[in-house]
Design a protein around this motif. Sequence first.
Motif, PDB file in Angstrom:
ATOM      1  N   MET A  29      44.608  43.334  35.775  1.00  0.00           N
ATOM      2  CA  MET A  29      45.602  44.374  36.015  1.00  0.00           C
ATOM      3  C   MET A  29      46.172  44.348  37.435  1.00  0.00           C
ATOM      4  O   MET A  29      47.399  44.448  37.617  1.00  0.00           O
ATOM      5  CB  MET A  29      45.027  45.759  35.699  1.00  0.00           C
ATOM      6  CG  MET A  29      44.761  46.024  34.223  1.00  0.00           C
ATOM      7  SD  MET A  29      46.185  45.679  33.153  1.00  0.00           S
ATOM      8  CE  MET A  29      47.344  46.903  33.744  1.00  0.00           C
ATOM      9  N   PRO A  30      45.354  44.185  38.495  1.00  0.00           N
ATOM     10  CA  PRO A  30      45.940  44.093  39.842  1.00  0.00           C
ATOM     11  C   PRO A  30      46.880  42.895  39.979  1.00  0.00           C
ATOM     12  O   PRO A  30      47.871  42.962  40.726  1.00  0.00           O
ATOM     13  CB  PRO A  30      44.711  43.945  40.750  1.00  0.00           C
ATOM     14  CG  PRO A  30      43.585  44.549  39.973  1.00  0.00           C
ATOM     15  CD  PRO A  30      43.875  44.195  38.543  1.00  0.00           C
ATOM     16  N   GLU A  31      46.577  41.799  39.289  1.00  0.00           N
ATOM     17  CA  GLU A  31      47.431  40.609  39.357  1.00  0.00           C
ATOM     18  C   GLU A  31      48.760  40.838  38.639  1.00  0.00           C
ATOM     19  O   GLU A  31      49.817  40.387  39.103  1.00  0.00           O
ATOM     20  CB  GLU A  31      46.683  39.413  38.760  1.00  0.00           C
ATOM     21  CG  GLU A  31      45.427  39.066  39.557  1.00  0.00           C
ATOM     22  CD  GLU A  31      44.446  38.221  38.773  1.00  0.00           C
ATOM     23  OE1 GLU A  31      44.632  38.073  37.550  1.00  0.00           O
ATOM     24  OE2 GLU A  31      43.486  37.721  39.386  1.00  0.00           O
ATOM     25  N   LEU A  32      48.705  41.534  37.505  1.00  0.00           N
ATOM     26  CA  LEU A  32      49.948  41.890  36.807  1.00  0.00           C
ATOM     27  C   LEU A  32      50.784  42.836  37.663  1.00  0.00           C
ATOM     28  O   LEU A  32      52.021  42.737  37.704  1.00  0.00           O
ATOM     29  CB  LEU A  32      49.624  42.534  35.460  1.00  0.00           C
ATOM     30  CG  LEU A  32      49.075  41.597  34.385  1.00  0.00           C
ATOM     31  CD1 LEU A  32      48.461  42.399  33.245  1.00  0.00           C
ATOM     32  CD2 LEU A  32      50.171  40.677  33.851  1.00  0.00           C
TER      33      LEU A  32
ATOM     34  N   PRO B 103      42.703  36.123  29.627  1.00  0.00           N
ATOM     35  CA  PRO B 103      43.243  36.504  30.938  1.00  0.00           C
ATOM     36  C   PRO B 103      43.798  35.310  31.714  1.00  0.00           C
ATOM     37  O   PRO B 103      43.537  34.151  31.382  1.00  0.00           O
ATOM     38  CB  PRO B 103      42.024  37.089  31.642  1.00  0.00           C
ATOM     39  CG  PRO B 103      40.879  36.278  31.080  1.00  0.00           C
ATOM     40  CD  PRO B 103      41.231  36.027  29.638  1.00  0.00           C
ATOM     41  N   ALA B 104      44.562  35.630  32.757  1.00  0.00           N
ATOM     42  CA  ALA B 104      45.078  34.605  33.677  1.00  0.00           C
ATOM     43  C   ALA B 104      45.401  35.281  35.007  1.00  0.00           C
ATOM     44  O   ALA B 104      45.654  36.490  35.037  1.00  0.00           O
ATOM     45  CB  ALA B 104      46.325  33.939  33.100  1.00  0.00           C
ATOM     46  N   PRO B 105      45.397  34.525  36.111  1.00  0.00           N
ATOM     47  CA  PRO B 105      45.810  35.076  37.408  1.00  0.00           C
ATOM     48  C   PRO B 105      47.338  35.148  37.478  1.00  0.00           C
ATOM     49  O   PRO B 105      47.999  34.197  37.898  1.00  0.00           O
ATOM     50  CB  PRO B 105      45.230  34.076  38.415  1.00  0.00           C
ATOM     51  CG  PRO B 105      45.123  32.796  37.659  1.00  0.00           C
ATOM     52  CD  PRO B 105      44.879  33.151  36.231  1.00  0.00           C
ATOM     53  N   TRP B 106      47.892  36.273  37.087  1.00  0.00           N
ATOM     54  CA  TRP B 106      49.334  36.365  36.859  1.00  0.00           C
ATOM     55  C   TRP B 106      50.177  36.425  38.120  1.00  0.00           C
ATOM     56  O   TRP B 106      51.412  36.369  38.033  1.00  0.00           O
ATOM     57  CB  TRP B 106      49.632  37.568  35.970  1.00  0.00           C
ATOM     58  CG  TRP B 106      49.220  37.328  34.564  1.00  0.00           C
ATOM     59  CD1 TRP B 106      48.186  37.910  33.886  1.00  0.00           C
ATOM     60  CD2 TRP B 106      49.793  36.382  33.662  1.00  0.00           C
ATOM     61  NE1 TRP B 106      48.089  37.384  32.614  1.00  0.00           N
ATOM     62  CE2 TRP B 106      49.063  36.455  32.449  1.00  0.00           C
ATOM     63  CE3 TRP B 106      50.849  35.483  33.747  1.00  0.00           C
ATOM     64  CZ2 TRP B 106      49.361  35.665  31.340  1.00  0.00           C
ATOM     65  CZ3 TRP B 106      51.154  34.695  32.647  1.00  0.00           C
ATOM     66  CH2 TRP B 106      50.418  34.793  31.468  1.00  0.00           C
ATOM     67  N   ASP B 107      49.549  36.522  39.276  1.00  0.00           N
ATOM     68  CA  ASP B 107      50.350  36.509  40.508  1.00  0.00           C
ATOM     69  C   ASP B 107      50.234  35.181  41.243  1.00  0.00           C
ATOM     70  O   ASP B 107      50.724  35.039  42.364  1.00  0.00           O
ATOM     71  CB  ASP B 107      49.939  37.659  41.428  1.00  0.00           C
ATOM     72  CG  ASP B 107      48.463  37.614  41.815  1.00  0.00           C
ATOM     73  OD1 ASP B 107      47.716  36.829  41.189  1.00  0.00           O
ATOM     74  OD2 ASP B 107      48.065  38.361  42.731  1.00  0.00           O
TER      75      ASP B 107
END
Length: 234
Positions: free
Chosen positions: A132-135, A216-220
């Motif tokens: 969530m923080p990465e999104l 999941p993935a590291p979206w940032d």
Amino acid sequence: MTEDREKAKSEHPKQSGNRRIVLLAALAGVIAGIGAVYVMERPSGNAVDSNVLAQVDAAPAQCALKAEALAALDAAATGDVAAMRAAEKPVSVSQIAFTGPDGKQMTLGDYKGKVLLVNLWATWCAPCREEMPELDSLQAQKGGEDFEVVAINIDTGSDEKPKNFLDEIGVKNLALNRDASMSSFNELKRKNLAFGLPVTLLVDGNGCQIASMNGPAPWDGPDAIRLIDAARAL
């Protein structure tokens, strides 16, 4: 010989009646089956709006992306987002419904003209909580007129738990969209797009799913940024 013929005549009407009953029962079964398929293929609800049916009928034409564009998107999914696979046959997800941050009913079709990264999450899903923080960071970096992260929480119950969670981790850029009925997840599951949480979709400006992944993935990160830029360029 005469007696046999008379006996056959007396039995014939009964056999014919039995056959007629069987045929009528079979016909009723076919009609019922057709009705069941029709209902299942239409949007859920008490009434079917003609405009909704028009959108459903138009969806195949809207989602007919060129193979070259999908191949380019697939090639852009590398590294940390390699699990995101371009759709072999994009499908409309514009009717996926949820409640927006103001409490009003929304659909993904309301974002027409924007590329979306749609993420379904829940507070009880540990990988969801981690990303969530990465999104939130991705929305801060790339959110604008042509792109938005649409995170949809599917916790059952009130808004209190997911709202408190987002406040605790300092999410500032993501709206709290809610689907306490989990109908959005179930609809994606029916389309073979969701198998668990988190599930993430790339959706084009016409409301068509152009890529999806489960997990999941590291979206940032840089890999995710390249993928988003590739989707915006289609």
